[in-house]
Design an enzyme around this catalytic site. Sequence first.
Site, PDB file in Angstrom:
ATOM      1  N   GLU A   1      40.153  21.332  56.597  1.00 47.54           N
ATOM      2  CA  GLU A   1      38.825  21.889  56.773  1.00 47.54           C
ATOM      3  C   GLU A   1      37.772  20.842  56.472  1.00 47.54           C
ATOM      4  O   GLU A   1      37.854  20.165  55.447  1.00 47.54           O
ATOM      5  CB  GLU A   1      38.685  23.061  55.802  1.00 47.54           C
ATOM      6  CG  GLU A   1      37.648  24.082  56.165  1.00 47.54           C
ATOM      7  CD  GLU A   1      37.658  25.246  55.178  1.00 47.54           C
ATOM      8  OE1 GLU A   1      37.777  26.380  55.630  1.00 47.54           O
ATOM      9  OE2 GLU A   1      37.550  25.004  53.959  1.00 47.54           O
TER      10      GLU A   1
ATOM     11  N   TYR B   1      30.797  23.464  60.999  1.00 47.44           N
ATOM     12  CA  TYR B   1      32.068  23.752  60.335  1.00 47.44           C
ATOM     13  C   TYR B   1      33.207  23.386  61.284  1.00 47.44           C
ATOM     14  O   TYR B   1      33.135  23.656  62.492  1.00 47.44           O
ATOM     15  CB  TYR B   1      32.171  25.251  59.986  1.00 47.44           C
ATOM     16  CG  TYR B   1      33.555  25.655  59.515  1.00 47.44           C
ATOM     17  CD1 TYR B   1      33.878  25.631  58.158  1.00 47.44           C
ATOM     18  CD2 TYR B   1      34.551  26.030  60.430  1.00 47.44           C
ATOM     19  CE1 TYR B   1      35.151  25.971  57.729  1.00 47.44           C
ATOM     20  CE2 TYR B   1      35.827  26.366  60.012  1.00 47.44           C
ATOM     21  CZ  TYR B   1      36.126  26.337  58.658  1.00 47.44           C
ATOM     22  OH  TYR B   1      37.386  26.667  58.232  1.00 47.44           O
TER      23      TYR B   1
END
Lengths: 300, 387
Positions: free
Chosen positions: B198, B109
Site C-alpha cells: 500500500e 491512494y
Amino acid sequence: MAILVNRDTRLITLGYTGKQGTFHSLQSRDYGTNFVGGVTPGKGGKIHEGHPVFNTVHKAVLKTAANVAMIFVPPVTAADAILECIDSNIPLIICITEGIPIQHMIKVKEVLRTSKSKLIGPNCPGVITPGECKVGIMPGHIHMPGRVGVISRSGTLTYEAVSQLTKREIGQSTCVGIGGDPIHGLNFIDVLQLFENDPQTDSVIMIGEIGGSSEIEAAKWIKNNMTKPVVSFIAGASAPSGKRMGHAGAIISGGDDTAEAKFKILSDSGVKVVRSPAMLGKEMEAILREIPSFKQKENI
Amino acid sequence: MNIHEYQAKNLLAQFNIPILSGEITETPTNAIDIAKKLGGDKWVIKSQVHAGGRGKAGGIKLAKTLDEVREHAQSIIGMKIVTAQTGAQGKLVRKVLIEKAVDISHEYYLGIVLNRSLGKITIIASSEGGMDIESVAHNTPEKIIQVTLSPSYEYSSFIGKKLSYGVGLKDEDQVKKFSAIIENLYKLYCAKDCSIAEINPLVLTKNNDFLALDAKLNFDDNALILHPDVATLLDPFEESSKELEANKSGLSYIELDGNIGCLVNGAGLAMATMDIIKLHNGSPANFLDVGGSATTEMVKKGCSIILSDSKVRAILINIFGGIMRCDVVAEGVVAALRELSPSIPVIVRLEGTNMSLGKKILNDSGLKIITANDLEDAAIKAVTAAK
C-alpha cells in the site's frame, strides 16, 4: 454412496514414502480405503510397505486407475504436486499440506477453473465417508455411518462436532474439511450443493471461522437453494481484530468477516446457529427429532 | 509479517518507485546531521512503529528549523504511540525517519491486496489519498477504482490506464508516471510474496512528480522461507517476546487480556475454546495452538509460556486427540507440571485417540489436576477456578 469418497475410491498418495505420508496412507488403508499406491520422484518401481511407488502421477494413474490423490509433500512444492494431479485429470485431489504460499495457490486456482479436477484443501484434515472410505488425517474411530453431512474450515473442531454426534448415536454421511487457508479448492457452497443433492444426507453441520466472506456467501446460497436443515457455528467470536488466529485465513480485517456478522446473516438465512461449540450435537439431535423418518433411516 | 515504513520504502526504491530521500536514526543529535545532509528548509520527523494513525497520535511532525528537528526527534523518540491498532498499552518509538518535506499538489491512494473470494490479486487506486481507505470505500465508493488481475495475463498496460484515468489524471506525462508506479508495485508484490502493498498517500508534487510518501508492506508468512532477505527485516521489538518464543518451538501463540491460559490442539478448536470461556463469563489469556502433531516437548513449552504470563489464574488444556494421542499429551502435561509446579489450578480435557489411557496417566500422577468430561464442563471448571 454419500459424497466425494466412497467404496469406489482408488487412492494414491503424493509424498507417500515420507513419514506422514506413509503413516496416514496406511491408516486410511486400514480404515477400508482402497489404497493403490504412492508417488515419490526417484523411488519409482519400488514397493513401500506393500504398495507400489511411481515416479510420476501420470504413471501411477496409468497403472492403478487411481481416481483420488492425497497430497503430503512439503509446502513449497505442494502447488506443483496439485498441478501434476490436475495434469493427470485426477477427479478429486485432497491436499493436507499446511503452509503453501498464497501466490502459489493463486496459480493453482486459475488452472483448476478450467480443469476436470476438484480440490479439497490445502491445510485440511481431508474427507471421510464413515464405514466406507477415509482420505486424510482424521481419527477414523470417532466417526459413525449415518445421514448428517459435516463441512468445516478447521480440523480438530470438526472432530469435536463429529464426536458430539457419534455420542448421541447420530451418524455422518460424509465429513469434509475444506481447510483453513485463504485460497482453497471447494468452498462451503460447493460442498453444501453436493449434500443438498445427496440422497444419503438429511441435514448438515457447517463450521466456519472469522476471516474472509465464504460463510456470508454460503448463507445467501442456503437461503435460496438449500432444503435440508443446516446447523452452524463460527469460531472466533472472542478473537481480537488484526491478529491471525493460527490459520492463515483466520484474521479479522474488514467488518463483514467477524463472527457476529456471520452469525447474523446465517441466522437470517434460516440456518440454526449455535453460539457454543458444545451445542452442535445437541442442536442437531433436536432438529432430527422433527424429521419423522429420521429414526427409521438411522436404523437402515 | 509486518515491516517498518523505512524498510518498505527501501524495497519500493529497489523496484524503481520514487521515494523521498531520508534516513533513520535513534538519537536527536543524529537527526540534525541527517537534516543538514538532506538539505532544504523543511523536514518531516516520522516515528517508526508498526501502527497506522501515527500522525494523529503525535508520531509525525513537521520541522521548519534545525532546532525543531532536534526538538521533534527528542519528543518522538521514546514516546508511546497509542492508536486503535496498538491497544491501550501503546508502542514505544525507538527510531525516527527524517525526510525532506515536499510541496504537495494532490494525494492519491494505491494498494494491492489479495482478493480472497475470487482467489486473485486486486489493485485499488483512489483520488482520495492520505486517509483511511476503508472509510473512503464506505462513504464514497465511486472514488475507489479497482482492477482484478487474472494470473493468465498477469500485468497488462490497460490496468495502469484504467486506474490513472479513473482517479482523474488527464496529463499524459502524469498518466505515464502513475502507471509505471502501479506496474512496479505489482512486480514488487509478486516478487516478494506480499499480502498487502500500500502507498498511502502517493503524492503528486508541485514539480509534477509522484512520490511514495508513506508505504505499508505485509508479507505472506508461508512464503518467507523463499525470501530470506525479507525475513531479516523482522523487528523483534515490534513482536511480543512470548509470541516469538512460541513460534520458534512451532507453537502458534497470541497474548490476550484475560486470566485463563488456554492450550489447545488445532486453530479452530483453540478459538472455539476461547469462545466458550467467554460464553461462561470468563476471559481467555491467550490463543495457543500446539498443532496437530505436537510432541511432549511442545506441550511442555506451551505450558511454560502460559505460566510466564502473570495474569493467568487457571490453565485449561483442551486436546482432541487424532494423530496426537491422548497418552502422549497426558505425559507432556504431567512432565510440564512436575517441572514447573504451578500454584494455579490446571483443568484438563482429553478426548479422542487413547483417551482412557491419557486420563489414567493424569490420575496416577498424583498431581492436582482437575479433569473435565467435555468441552462445556471444561469451560465451566476453568472459569470457576480462575475466580
